[in-house]
Motif scaffolding. Structure first.
Motif, mmCIF file in Angstrom:
data_model
loop_
_atom_site.group_PDB
_atom_site.id
_atom_site.type_symbol
_atom_site.label_atom_id
_atom_site.label_comp_id
_atom_site.label_asym_id
_atom_site.label_seq_id
_atom_site.Cartn_x
_atom_site.Cartn_y
_atom_site.Cartn_z
ATOM 1 N N TRP A 164 -6.895 -6.543 -5.515
ATOM 2 C CA TRP A 164 -7.098 -6.523 -6.829
ATOM 3 C C TRP A 164 -6.621 -7.866 -7.750
ATOM 4 O O TRP A 164 -5.976 -8.554 -7.549
ATOM 5 N N THR A 165 -7.631 -7.696 -8.707
ATOM 6 C CA THR A 165 -7.602 -9.241 -9.657
ATOM 7 C C THR A 165 -7.399 -8.720 -11.048
ATOM 8 O O THR A 165 -8.295 -7.696 -11.484
ATOM 9 N N ASN A 166 -6.559 -9.115 -11.543
ATOM 10 C CA ASN A 166 -6.232 -8.512 -13.048
ATOM 11 C C ASN A 166 -7.279 -9.395 -13.578
ATOM 12 O O ASN A 166 -7.008 -10.854 -14.146
ATOM 13 N N THR A 167 -8.394 -9.311 -14.187
ATOM 14 C CA THR A 167 -9.375 -9.925 -15.134
ATOM 15 C C THR A 167 -9.003 -10.304 -16.454
ATOM 16 O O THR A 167 -9.786 -11.283 -17.120
ATOM 17 N N ILE B 117 -6.737 -3.610 -3.514
ATOM 18 C CA ILE B 117 -5.268 -3.256 -3.153
ATOM 19 C C ILE B 117 -4.241 -4.227 -4.269
ATOM 20 O O ILE B 117 -4.773 -5.498 -4.304
ATOM 21 N N MET B 118 -3.662 -3.754 -5.015
ATOM 22 C CA MET B 118 -2.694 -4.278 -5.672
ATOM 23 C C MET B 118 -1.223 -4.183 -5.229
ATOM 24 O O MET B 118 -0.484 -3.414 -5.189
ATOM 25 N N SER B 119 -0.803 -5.570 -5.234
ATOM 26 C CA SER B 119 0.441 -5.891 -4.500
ATOM 27 C C SER B 119 1.618 -5.809 -5.384
ATOM 28 O O SER B 119 1.671 -6.674 -6.523
ATOM 29 N N VAL B 120 2.503 -4.966 -5.218
ATOM 30 C CA VAL B 120 3.621 -4.820 -6.187
ATOM 31 C C VAL B 120 4.765 -5.176 -5.259
ATOM 32 O O VAL B 120 5.474 -3.808 -4.692
ATOM 33 N N ARG B 121 5.485 -5.934 -5.269
ATOM 34 C CA ARG B 121 6.594 -6.151 -4.468
ATOM 35 C C ARG B 121 7.975 -5.784 -5.089
ATOM 36 O O ARG B 121 8.521 -6.164 -6.119
ATOM 37 N N ALA B 122 8.468 -4.842 -4.442
ATOM 38 C CA ALA B 122 9.937 -4.091 -5.064
ATOM 39 C C ALA B 122 10.772 -3.703 -3.617
ATOM 40 O O ALA B 122 11.682 -3.016 -3.990
ATOM 41 N N VAL B 123 10.156 -3.970 -2.714
ATOM 42 C CA VAL B 123 11.112 -3.428 -1.385
ATOM 43 C C VAL B 123 11.614 -4.558 -0.526
ATOM 44 O O VAL B 123 10.750 -5.221 0.302
ATOM 45 N N PRO B 124 12.876 -4.914 -0.631
ATOM 46 C CA PRO B 124 13.442 -5.979 0.017
ATOM 47 C C PRO B 124 13.871 -5.651 1.528
ATOM 48 O O PRO B 124 13.546 -4.413 1.984
ATOM 49 N N ASP B 125 14.227 -6.619 2.411
ATOM 50 C CA ASP B 125 15.026 -6.179 3.819
ATOM 51 C C ASP B 125 16.706 -5.679 3.363
ATOM 52 O O ASP B 125 17.141 -6.376 3.064
ATOM 53 N N GLY B 126 16.352 -4.507 3.433
ATOM 54 C CA GLY B 126 17.631 -3.797 2.604
ATOM 55 C C GLY B 126 17.011 -2.606 1.666
ATOM 56 O O GLY B 126 15.862 -2.302 1.745
ATOM 57 N N ASP B 127 18.080 -1.928 1.088
ATOM 58 C CA ASP B 127 17.499 -0.988 0.218
ATOM 59 C C ASP B 127 17.086 -1.519 -1.249
ATOM 60 O O ASP B 127 17.658 -2.459 -2.014
ATOM 61 N N GLU B 128 16.106 -0.765 -1.695
ATOM 62 C CA GLU B 128 15.328 -1.243 -2.795
ATOM 63 C C GLU B 128 16.097 -0.497 -3.891
ATOM 64 O O GLU B 128 17.044 0.227 -4.012
ATOM 65 N N TYR B 129 15.975 -1.324 -5.242
ATOM 66 C CA TYR B 129 16.720 -0.916 -6.397
ATOM 67 C C TYR B 129 15.990 0.030 -7.121
ATOM 68 O O TYR B 129 14.511 -0.214 -7.226
ATOM 69 N N ASP B 130 16.544 1.271 -7.810
ATOM 70 C CA ASP B 130 15.737 2.063 -8.488
ATOM 71 C C ASP B 130 15.254 1.423 -9.832
ATOM 72 O O ASP B 130 13.924 1.981 -10.041
ATOM 73 N N LYS B 131 15.720 0.501 -10.300
ATOM 74 C CA LYS B 131 15.143 -0.067 -11.434
ATOM 75 C C LYS B 131 13.745 -0.706 -11.098
ATOM 76 O O LYS B 131 12.720 -0.558 -11.745
ATOM 77 N N ASP B 132 13.759 -1.538 -9.854
ATOM 78 C CA ASP B 132 12.388 -2.138 -9.357
ATOM 79 C C ASP B 132 11.312 -1.042 -8.964
ATOM 80 O O ASP B 132 10.086 -1.368 -9.235
ATOM 81 N N VAL B 133 11.818 0.020 -8.329
ATOM 82 C CA VAL B 133 10.897 1.039 -8.186
ATOM 83 C C VAL B 133 10.189 1.762 -9.116
ATOM 84 O O VAL B 133 9.039 1.998 -9.423
ATOM 85 N N ALA B 134 11.082 1.979 -10.318
ATOM 86 C CA ALA B 134 10.527 2.733 -11.445
ATOM 87 C C ALA B 134 9.493 1.788 -12.285
ATOM 88 O O ALA B 134 8.463 1.952 -12.724
ATOM 89 N N LYS B 135 9.837 0.344 -12.367
ATOM 90 C CA LYS B 135 9.352 -0.446 -13.167
ATOM 91 C C LYS B 135 7.821 -0.871 -12.301
ATOM 92 O O LYS B 135 6.611 -1.096 -12.918
ATOM 93 N N ALA B 136 7.988 -1.025 -10.945
ATOM 94 C CA ALA B 136 6.782 -1.160 -10.154
ATOM 95 C C ALA B 136 5.862 -0.137 -10.186
ATOM 96 O O ALA B 136 4.677 -0.230 -10.284
#
Length: 533
Positions: free
Chosen positions: A101-104, A311-330
């Motif tokens: 995906w490209t944000n034109t 495909i829109m890449s939204v990176r919010a999942v680290p090696d470990g547990d994700e944060y609720d804030k990141d998931v919600a904003k993602a």
């Protein structure tokens, strides 16, 4: 007469246009015989795309994707944006670069938020983790905050103490096998076999003590693969202690410079789709490939909906547990930027700001976006009392608060009582449907491909089918598409083993809410029918 003929043709054209493409009259597939064990004998080419095969033609519990494409020949589709909320995506992979995906509305690399969406230069998505690669587990973060007297803290502290003990014991076990493997290599050479181990005569006590174990291991994997897995295991144990369970490790504060407990703290992260290093985006790149890697190009596997998605890449999942804030904003980012399907191959068993995620999921529902979540890999009954898993669609009450989430369990390709992957979570209420999730071949960073497995792989298989339906039938709502995937799936008559325990069997109909496996062919037939109502 000629004039009349033209008028009739025009009227016919208008009529056909109002009805859309020609009605699909194909008969849906169904399974009528009781489940019986059938070991799949697949060629390498078949194994690399087994989720596209089907029970009728191939005796493999795939999703009949190839059959679905036969139905869709000559029909028109519109591109669907799929948000992949994950560890990042290698958007330069040759099998993915044409579907990114490209944000034109954004001018690349000018340092300006051209579209005023709050994210600077977000040309291909957003990285909410910035340069963070590893993270604590959520229960560790809860322990770090101190004892607040809550039941959640007590549960988290008990799990933390148990994990510390297990990692110490596990490290000793892995170290012993690792050292024994090195000793066998010294004596027998690399690539040694079970037969060589069995026949080995030696005074080395470690080798004599390990012979029986290694004969069993080498009956399952060759020695080169064993060595590779042991190296990964040693590194994994190190990561557990160094990052996941380390109370003194605080990358959120030290690297990202963000307060995860402050919803209004924005502007963190960057626009690097794969994160600080491409290797860390293995999981997300694989997920993206399952959905969208090129079909029929002779390399890698095939994507479920490769010609019809971005495909829109939204990176919010680290090696470990994700944060609720990141998931919600993602989730909100993906929705606001046009995603109609979101895949979330992640999950955890503690949450400190679940309300933020619930609100984001409801926001997606209001914007007609379908979210597909992995059911999890702990072999658990998610309907059991006191089981909390996040994100979810019921706030852990067994009563849905939204109907735009599809939760997916995993299947293997050996049809029979073991068709449910031994690691897959299950549940008559909390798991909606099953899809292929064992040994799935797809893109990985730096132009490579790998077999990976988990409900993380089942989820994008289902999300790919959802995207295919939305591409060809864009007027169907997210809720309609969810229920089309559930209602049109293949029901498997008979009992299956769940949780990997041979003594734990139940009717497949009771292993999920639908009692079915996703089937693209049937989904297209039902979508066509629903679109004409």
């Amino acid at each position: 007469m000629k004039f009349k003929s033209i008028l009739l043709s025009s009227a016919l054209a208008l009529f056909l246009a109002s009805c859309g493409a020609k009605k699909i009259t194909a008969t849906p597939l169904e399974v009528t015989s009781t489940i019986t064990a059938k070991k799949a004998k697949l060629t390498e080419a078949q194994e690399q795309r087994w989720s596209h095969l089907d029970l009728v033609n191939d005796s493999v519990p795939g999703m009949s994707v190839d059959r679905a494409y036969e139905l869709l020949k000559g029909r028109k589709a519109t591109k669907v944006v799929v948000g992949v909320i994950d560890s990042g995506v290698d958007i330069e992979h040759p099998d993915l670069k044409d579907v990114i995906w490209t944000n034109t509305k954004e001018i690349p690399n000018n340092g300006i938020d051209d579209d005023k969406n709050g994210y600077i230069d977000d040309v291909h998505g957003w990285n909410f983790l910035g340069d963070v690669e590893h993270e604590n587990m959520e229960f560790v973060r809860i322990v770090k905050k101190g004892d607040d007297g809550s039941a959640t803290y007590k549960r988290a502290k008990a799990e933390y103490d148990e994990e510390i003990q297990q990692i110490q014991a596990g490290k000793k076990r892995i170290q012993y096998i690792y050292d024994a493997n090195k000793e066998f290599e010294k004596v027998l050479g690399k690539g040694y076999t079970a037969e060589q181990v069995k026949n080995l005569k030696t005074d080395n006590q470690m080798l004599n003590d390990s012979k029986e174990r290694f004969v069993r291991i080498l009956a399952q994997v060759d020695q080169n693969e064993l060595s590779s897995e042991l190296e990964e295991a040693m590194n994994g144990v190190g990561d557990e202690g160094k990052y996941h369970l380390n109370i003194d490790y605080s990358p959120r504060k030290d690297i990202l410079k963000d307060n995860a407990d402050d919803w209004n703290a924005n502007g963190y992260g960057n626009n690097v789709a794969w994160g600080p290093e491409k290797e860390g985006a293995l999981h997300g790149t694989h997920v993206a490939g399952i959905i969208a890697q090129a079909r029929g190009n002779g390399i890698g596997g095939d994507g479920v909906a490769s010609n019809y998605v971005e495909i829109m890449s939204v990176r919010a999942v680290p090696d470990g547990d994700e944060y609720d804030k990141d998931v919600a904003k993602a989730i909100r980012y993906a929705v606001d930027n046009g995603a109609k399907v979101i895949n979330g191959s992640f999950g955890k068993y503690y949450a400190t700001h679940s309300d933020w995620v619930y609100d984001a999921i409801k926001y997606a529902a209001d914007k007609d976006v379908l979210i597909v979540f992995a059911a999890g890999n702990e072999g658990m009954d998610l309907d059991a009392d006191n089981t909390e898993r996040y994100p979810n669609d019921d706030k852990n009450t067994l009563t849905q608060y939204t109907d735009n989430i599809l939760t997916v369990g995993a299947l293997g390709y050996d049809y029979g009582t073991k068709v449910v992957a031994p690691f897959s979570n299950y549940g008559k209420v909390k798991v909606d449907v099953y899809a292929p999730g064992m040994r799935i071949y797809a893109t990985t960073p730096n132009n490579e491909y790998k077999y990976l497995q988990g409900t993380s792989m089942a989820s994008p298989n289902a999300a790919g089918v959802a995207a295919l339906v939305r591409a060809y039938y864009p007027k169907l709502s997210a809720v309609q598409v969810k229920h089309i995937l559930m209602d049109s799936g293949l029901a498997l008559p008979g009992n299956v083993i769940v949780g990997g325990d041979p003594s734990n069997t139940r009717p497949f109909a009771e292993a999920s809410q639908s009692g079915k496996i996703v089937n693209a062919y049937n989904a297209i037939i039902l979508a066509d029918k629903e679109s004409r109502k």
